[in-house]
Design an enzyme around this catalytic site. Structure first.
Site, PDB file in Angstrom:
ATOM      1  N   ARG A   1      36.817  51.664  34.104  1.00  0.00           N
ATOM      2  CA  ARG A   1      37.458  50.537  33.433  1.00  0.00           C
ATOM      3  C   ARG A   1      36.503  49.370  33.134  1.00  0.00           C
ATOM      4  O   ARG A   1      36.884  48.418  32.465  1.00  0.00           O
ATOM      5  CB  ARG A   1      38.631  50.029  34.279  1.00  0.00           C
ATOM      6  CG  ARG A   1      39.731  51.061  34.525  1.00  0.00           C
ATOM      7  CD  ARG A   1      40.665  51.196  33.348  1.00  0.00           C
ATOM      8  NE  ARG A   1      41.396  49.966  33.048  1.00  0.00           N
ATOM      9  CZ  ARG A   1      42.523  49.575  33.616  1.00  0.00           C
ATOM     10  NH1 ARG A   1      43.066  50.326  34.544  1.00  0.00           N
ATOM     11  NH2 ARG A   1      43.109  48.446  33.266  1.00  0.00           N
TER      12      ARG A   1
ATOM     13  N   ARG B   1      52.209  27.683  55.408  1.00  0.00           N
ATOM     14  CA  ARG B   1      52.111  27.867  53.952  1.00  0.00           C
ATOM     15  C   ARG B   1      53.456  28.221  53.337  1.00  0.00           C
ATOM     16  O   ARG B   1      54.179  29.062  53.850  1.00  0.00           O
ATOM     17  CB  ARG B   1      51.081  28.941  53.633  1.00  0.00           C
ATOM     18  CG  ARG B   1      49.733  28.537  54.180  1.00  0.00           C
ATOM     19  CD  ARG B   1      48.584  29.187  53.504  1.00  0.00           C
ATOM     20  NE  ARG B   1      47.372  28.698  54.139  1.00  0.00           N
ATOM     21  CZ  ARG B   1      46.581  27.781  53.617  1.00  0.00           C
ATOM     22  NH1 ARG B   1      46.846  27.274  52.445  1.00  0.00           N
ATOM     23  NH2 ARG B   1      45.518  27.376  54.277  1.00  0.00           N
TER      24      ARG B   1
ATOM     25  N   HIS C   1      30.791  57.536  32.491  1.00  0.00           N
ATOM     26  CA  HIS C   1      31.306  56.363  33.192  1.00  0.00           C
ATOM     27  C   HIS C   1      30.308  55.771  34.183  1.00  0.00           C
ATOM     28  O   HIS C   1      30.604  54.769  34.839  1.00  0.00           O
ATOM     29  CB  HIS C   1      32.620  56.700  33.912  1.00  0.00           C
ATOM     30  CG  HIS C   1      33.727  57.049  32.959  1.00  0.00           C
ATOM     31  ND1 HIS C   1      34.668  58.011  33.230  1.00  0.00           N
ATOM     32  CD2 HIS C   1      34.021  56.571  31.728  1.00  0.00           C
ATOM     33  CE1 HIS C   1      35.506  58.109  32.209  1.00  0.00           C
ATOM     34  NE2 HIS C   1      35.127  57.254  31.279  1.00  0.00           N
TER      35      HIS C   1
ATOM     36  N   PRO D   1      39.979  49.648  45.208  1.00  0.00           N
ATOM     37  CA  PRO D   1      39.498  49.861  46.581  1.00  0.00           C
ATOM     38  C   PRO D   1      39.665  48.569  47.394  1.00  0.00           C
ATOM     39  O   PRO D   1      39.331  47.491  46.918  1.00  0.00           O
ATOM     40  CB  PRO D   1      38.017  50.206  46.398  1.00  0.00           C
ATOM     41  CG  PRO D   1      37.887  50.637  44.977  1.00  0.00           C
ATOM     42  CD  PRO D   1      38.937  49.889  44.219  1.00  0.00           C
ATOM     43  N   GLU D   2      40.201  48.695  48.585  1.00  0.00           N
ATOM     44  CA  GLU D   2      40.400  47.538  49.463  1.00  0.00           C
ATOM     45  C   GLU D   2      39.459  47.672  50.662  1.00  0.00           C
ATOM     46  O   GLU D   2      38.621  48.558  50.688  1.00  0.00           O
ATOM     47  CB  GLU D   2      41.876  47.482  49.894  1.00  0.00           C
ATOM     48  CG  GLU D   2      42.834  47.437  48.707  1.00  0.00           C
ATOM     49  CD  GLU D   2      44.311  47.408  49.116  1.00  0.00           C
ATOM     50  OE1 GLU D   2      44.616  46.929  50.224  1.00  0.00           O
ATOM     51  OE2 GLU D   2      45.136  47.869  48.318  1.00  0.00           O
TER      52      GLU D   2
END
Ligand SMILES: [Zn+2]
Length: 274
Positions: A111, A152, A92, A2-3
């Site tokens: 996970r 950069r 889970h 998830p972002e």
């Protein structure tokens, strides 16, 4: 993983359900999830009210009263949601909060990379991961964005994923933003002119906003606070579309490795700088 848009969707979905609710009790179903002594965690959070929920980068912050912060990182497969009244925690579910008036909050994570930490304000402020987070991409102006990247030497894809430079962007939104800006993922920050970085700033903000409007992208396990999928995955132009035609020019979308992360791009719409 998830972002920013997925985490923001979870936060907005939880607000009407848990704000102002008191945590009556908690149950730690897998001890690693709280990164502390589970008995201490359970005792410490009980009796506190959820006074605020917010997002910083990919973190979910719950401010409790009396003051304490619950910090959730969903990582790869984590989910935070209010289950149906009769729903039992499946194998889970790692952490359960019983709130007043019968509401519950489940933290589920197949996970087991995700976590929930209970921290004081000073502990949160001193936590390097939090303290070193870069600015929020939806809150910075074009000049600040250009300043972050133009000097950069790193590859722009890696720079966008660096949470210390800019917080909340992951693989999906980085690939999609670079496609929209017409920038090759291996271009170095120093190789990009101001006009290209300004275009990327716009592309990042547009992509993230559209991700939020779509309720996030449900790749793999992501679900919102009510257990529903988002639909941004149907709008993806290059991410996870390896060997498929570019929606813009028809060229075959390629997948390469940039700084250890897979990157999908269109070789024609995002020409190489070299
Ligand atoms: Zn193309």
């Amino acid at each position: 993983m998830p972002e920013l848009p997925e985490v923001e969707t979870v936060v907005q979905g939880l607000k009407p359900r848990v704000l102002g609710r008191t945590i009556e009790s908690a149950a730690v179903l897998w001890p690693g999830v709280v990164k502390a002594d589970p008995a201490w965690f359970v005792k410490t959070v009980a009796g506190r009210e959820i006074a605020d929920i917010s997002r910083r980068g990919k973190l979910i912050l719950m401010r409790l009263d009396p003051l304490l912060y619950l910090v959730f990182h969903l990582k790869m497969t984590g989910g935070l949601f209010t289950p149906a009244p009769d729903q039992e925690p499946d194998p889970h579910v790692r952490l359960v909060f019983e709130l007043d008036r019968g509401e519950r909050l489940f933290f589920k994570d197949m996970r087991k990379f995700g976590y929930c930490m209970a921290l004081s304000w000073s502990e949160l402020s001193a936590w390097p991961f939090y303290a070193e987070l870069g600015p929020e991409p939806l809150e910075i102006g074009p000049d600040e964005f250009v300043n972050i990247f133009q000097a950069r030497k790193g590859r722009i894809k890696s720079l966008l994923l660096n949470q210390k430079l800019i917080a909340g962007i992951g693989n999906i939104y980085a690939d999609e933003s670079l496609f929209r800006a017409g920038i090759h993922p291996e271009a170095r920050g120093t190789e990009l002119c101001q006009a290209e970085l300004l275009k990327l700033h716009r592309a990042v903000q547009d992509t993230l906003r559209q991700g939020i409007e779509a309720g996030g992208a449900s790749i793999r396990d992501y679900r919102n606070a009510r257990g529903e999928q988002g639909w941004f995955q149907t709008k993806l132009q290059v991410y996870s579309r390896k060997d498929q035609p570019c929606p813009c020019c028809g060229e075959t979308v390629r997948k390469i490795n940039v700084g250890g992360r897979s990157s999908c791009f269109c070789p024609k719409c995002q020409p190489c700088k070299d």
